[in-house]
Write a protein that holds these residues in place. Sequence first.
Motif, mmCIF file in Angstrom:
data_model
loop_
_atom_site.group_PDB
_atom_site.id
_atom_site.type_symbol
_atom_site.label_atom_id
_atom_site.label_comp_id
_atom_site.label_asym_id
_atom_site.label_seq_id
_atom_site.Cartn_x
_atom_site.Cartn_y
_atom_site.Cartn_z
ATOM 1 N N TYR A 147 8.960 2.516 1.783
ATOM 2 C CA TYR A 147 8.746 3.587 0.935
ATOM 3 C C TYR A 147 7.100 3.694 0.632
ATOM 4 C CZ TYR A 147 8.217 6.049 -3.753
ATOM 5 O OH TYR A 147 8.119 6.882 -4.679
ATOM 6 N N HIS A 148 6.648 4.968 1.153
ATOM 7 C CA HIS A 148 5.215 5.391 0.988
ATOM 8 C C HIS A 148 5.149 6.379 0.220
ATOM 9 C CE1 HIS A 148 1.192 4.176 3.003
ATOM 10 N NE2 HIS A 148 0.971 5.238 2.209
ATOM 11 N N TRP A 149 5.385 6.281 -0.871
ATOM 12 C CA TRP A 149 5.370 7.354 -2.040
ATOM 13 C C TRP A 149 6.347 8.550 -2.187
ATOM 14 C CZ3 TRP A 149 -0.905 7.160 -2.011
ATOM 15 C CH2 TRP A 149 -1.271 5.932 -2.273
ATOM 16 N N ASP A 150 7.033 8.821 -1.081
ATOM 17 C CA ASP A 150 7.588 10.130 -1.147
ATOM 18 C C ASP A 150 8.979 10.278 -1.598
ATOM 19 O OD1 ASP A 150 7.871 8.674 1.251
ATOM 20 O OD2 ASP A 150 7.698 10.623 2.647
ATOM 21 N N PHE A 191 7.556 -1.765 -0.011
ATOM 22 C CA PHE A 191 6.639 -0.954 -0.842
ATOM 23 C C PHE A 191 5.320 -0.955 -0.042
ATOM 24 C CE2 PHE A 191 10.260 -1.661 -3.749
ATOM 25 C CZ PHE A 191 10.607 -0.436 -3.897
ATOM 26 N N ASN A 192 4.825 0.287 -0.151
ATOM 27 C CA ASN A 192 3.211 0.554 -0.012
ATOM 28 C C ASN A 192 2.636 0.683 -1.408
ATOM 29 O OD1 ASN A 192 0.968 0.873 1.722
ATOM 30 N ND2 ASN A 192 0.718 2.905 0.527
ATOM 31 N N GLU A 193 1.735 -0.169 -1.711
ATOM 32 C CA GLU A 193 0.764 -0.112 -3.091
ATOM 33 C C GLU A 193 1.541 0.436 -4.319
ATOM 34 O OE1 GLU A 193 -2.490 2.305 -2.046
ATOM 35 O OE2 GLU A 193 -3.150 1.051 -0.459
ATOM 36 N N LEU A 251 0.475 -4.813 -0.754
ATOM 37 C CA LEU A 251 -0.287 -4.391 -2.037
ATOM 38 C C LEU A 251 -1.795 -4.203 -1.773
ATOM 39 C CD1 LEU A 251 0.936 -7.688 -3.892
ATOM 40 C CD2 LEU A 251 1.982 -5.621 -3.843
ATOM 41 N N ASP A 252 -2.210 -3.253 -2.476
ATOM 42 C CA ASP A 252 -3.611 -2.849 -2.301
ATOM 43 C C ASP A 252 -4.509 -3.499 -3.349
ATOM 44 O OD1 ASP A 252 -2.164 -1.244 -4.445
ATOM 45 O OD2 ASP A 252 -4.180 -0.133 -4.709
ATOM 46 N N MET A 253 -5.525 -4.259 -2.560
ATOM 47 C CA MET A 253 -6.171 -5.406 -3.359
ATOM 48 C C MET A 253 -7.630 -5.275 -2.666
ATOM 49 S SD MET A 253 -4.051 -8.673 -2.717
ATOM 50 C CE MET A 253 -3.190 -9.513 -4.072
ATOM 51 N N TYR A 444 -5.513 -0.743 11.441
ATOM 52 C CA TYR A 444 -6.472 0.406 11.028
ATOM 53 C C TYR A 444 -5.749 1.454 10.532
ATOM 54 C CZ TYR A 444 -10.182 3.647 10.783
ATOM 55 O OH TYR A 444 -10.920 4.423 10.070
ATOM 56 N N TRP A 445 -6.233 1.934 9.468
ATOM 57 C CA TRP A 445 -5.855 3.183 8.867
ATOM 58 C C TRP A 445 -6.664 4.365 9.355
ATOM 59 C CZ3 TRP A 445 -1.362 4.775 6.266
ATOM 60 C CH2 TRP A 445 -1.465 6.208 5.813
ATOM 61 N N SER A 446 -6.435 5.217 9.897
ATOM 62 C CA SER A 446 -5.216 5.585 10.330
ATOM 63 C C SER A 446 -5.461 6.108 11.847
ATOM 64 C CB SER A 446 -4.882 6.673 9.655
ATOM 65 O OG SER A 446 -3.575 7.269 9.979
ATOM 66 N N GLU A 452 -4.599 13.285 3.007
ATOM 67 C CA GLU A 452 -5.268 12.489 2.153
ATOM 68 C C GLU A 452 -4.696 12.586 0.731
ATOM 69 O OE1 GLU A 452 -5.939 9.340 2.921
ATOM 70 O OE2 GLU A 452 -6.812 8.882 0.846
ATOM 71 N N TRP A 453 -3.414 12.798 0.260
ATOM 72 C CA TRP A 453 -3.110 12.948 -1.133
ATOM 73 C C TRP A 453 -3.785 13.913 -1.804
ATOM 74 C CZ3 TRP A 453 1.575 11.067 -0.064
ATOM 75 C CH2 TRP A 453 1.730 9.824 0.480
ATOM 76 N N MET A 454 -4.326 13.560 -2.915
ATOM 77 C CA MET A 454 -5.050 14.747 -3.908
ATOM 78 C C MET A 454 -6.387 15.211 -2.944
ATOM 79 S SD MET A 454 -2.911 14.705 -6.097
ATOM 80 C CE MET A 454 -3.410 15.450 -7.501
#
Length: 504
Positions: A147-150, A191-193, A251-253, A444-446, A452-454
């Motif tokens: 799951y990456h947000w969609d 999950f992503n973030e 998790l984003d840290m 490495y992203w990406s 890039e979302w918004m």
Amino acid sequence: MGEFWKIVSAFCVCWYSVNAAHVAEKSGACFPPGFAFGVATASYQVEGAWNVSGKGENIWDRYTHEHPERVFDHQNGDVAADSYHQWKEDVGLLKQLGVNFYRFSISWSRILPTGFSNEINEEGVKYYQDLITELKRNHIAPVVTMYHWDLPQPLQDLGGWTNPMMADYFLDYATVLFDNFDGPVKMWITFNEPLSFCHDGYGGDDAPGGRSSGFEAYLCGHNVLRAHGKVYTLYRARKNGTSKGLIGITLDMSWIEPETTSKEDKQAAETARQFMFGWFAHPIFSAEGDYPPIMRKRIDAKSRHQNFARSRLPHLTPDEIRNIRGSFDFLGLNHYTTYLGSPADNPDSGEPSFADDMGVRITQKPDWPRSNSTWLRVVPWGFRRILNWIKKTYNNPQIVVTENGISLGPGVHDPKRVNYIESYLRALLDAILKDKCRVFGYTYWSLIDNFEWMRGYSERFGLYEVDYESPNRTRTARLSASYYSQIANTRCLPDNYVGYTITD
Ligand code: GBH
């Protein structure tokens, strides 16, 4: 050999042997044998093909179509980098780089158009099967984010992640993924973030455009934790405890550094860490489980003060706490930047919100070098600090860095990106070699520029540039691609690239 190496070789047997041949013995700046390098993407950000081959609508389709004005230049992921059609080309790039693994995400609505498992879209399943087969053929391990947000839109219509039933619907989706891809896929990320999609999605501007970080974000977080625990348990049960595969959460840290050395700032920075990462890390990675005590205390007190009959932070049941605690084989860490923390000026005012509950002012030093994202400043020493903080706080878990990278403008000459990677990898090496943090992979992203979302297509993170004007979304290697490829192939930081400076 110890547990570390067992896990590494379980993660991907292929590079374990390849690796040893490549280790340069002379240089000091080398990663341990078996350390893995990869790159990442996510379905909505690269695939495009939003309404073909049986795919259902997801919340990012709906959001960008209904509210184009909210996204930079009215852009959306309808076509993106067209990876749904260009996937063979993408695998070619991965080969060219010589990376050990590719982290990508599966689009839930491509597999289950309505979100529910009663209807499986075979074309969607085939897309990922083909991709995985091609990766394996090239000795690149697939690392799959579920799951990456969609989120499928029909599930959002039922409340999305604020609905407690989501934990079971996610379990059903995970079952379909395991039924179809378990075996070739040895590394799973549930999950992503969650911080990003719960806080920014249900309490901010990201899809689905929730309204309250003081309510919806906590409900989302609660159900995501429950869902994660259920899927971890399912995975272990399916494999009868003898699984060779690994499953974890990303998790984003960022690092939160106290703004000054004062006691108040130190305390505020720790409170921010507990709210921003402890929210998800404490229930999963701490010995005692459950939400971080400081979060429980502050949100309970705020809720009382605001005259609510009960805390806005829901309670996990003892069974849920037990089920979620220890539900990991590794921690996936997304790390990009560092912030400063100090007590908020006016922590008692306004609407119920996450920021108000936390009560910490988050800033950055204006003289830290910038990317072309507002939030991303280059602070490599923060990487070493967050790794040490995780080691200390959660009893030194196995870590895979699942994202790290920098956004720049268009162009293939990107010495700033080379410099970013170099300085962050040096910090990572210090954490591994000097501080004994147990990190066994870096991503490495990406791989390529993407949606890039918004911020639409205005921020480019790719090692390969994507030409959005060309029908095939032509990919071209940047300087950083050849640099990163050298690292992936030698496990060492090359000396000849040192010395770029980052200026605005
Ligand atoms: C990751 O998030 C995502 O996993 C990935 O999809 C994304 O492409 C990548 O980073 C690069 O951004 O605009 O000031 O409100 C990183 C964590 C959290 C960073 C939300 C940006 C918004 C800051 N992100 N944050 S702001």
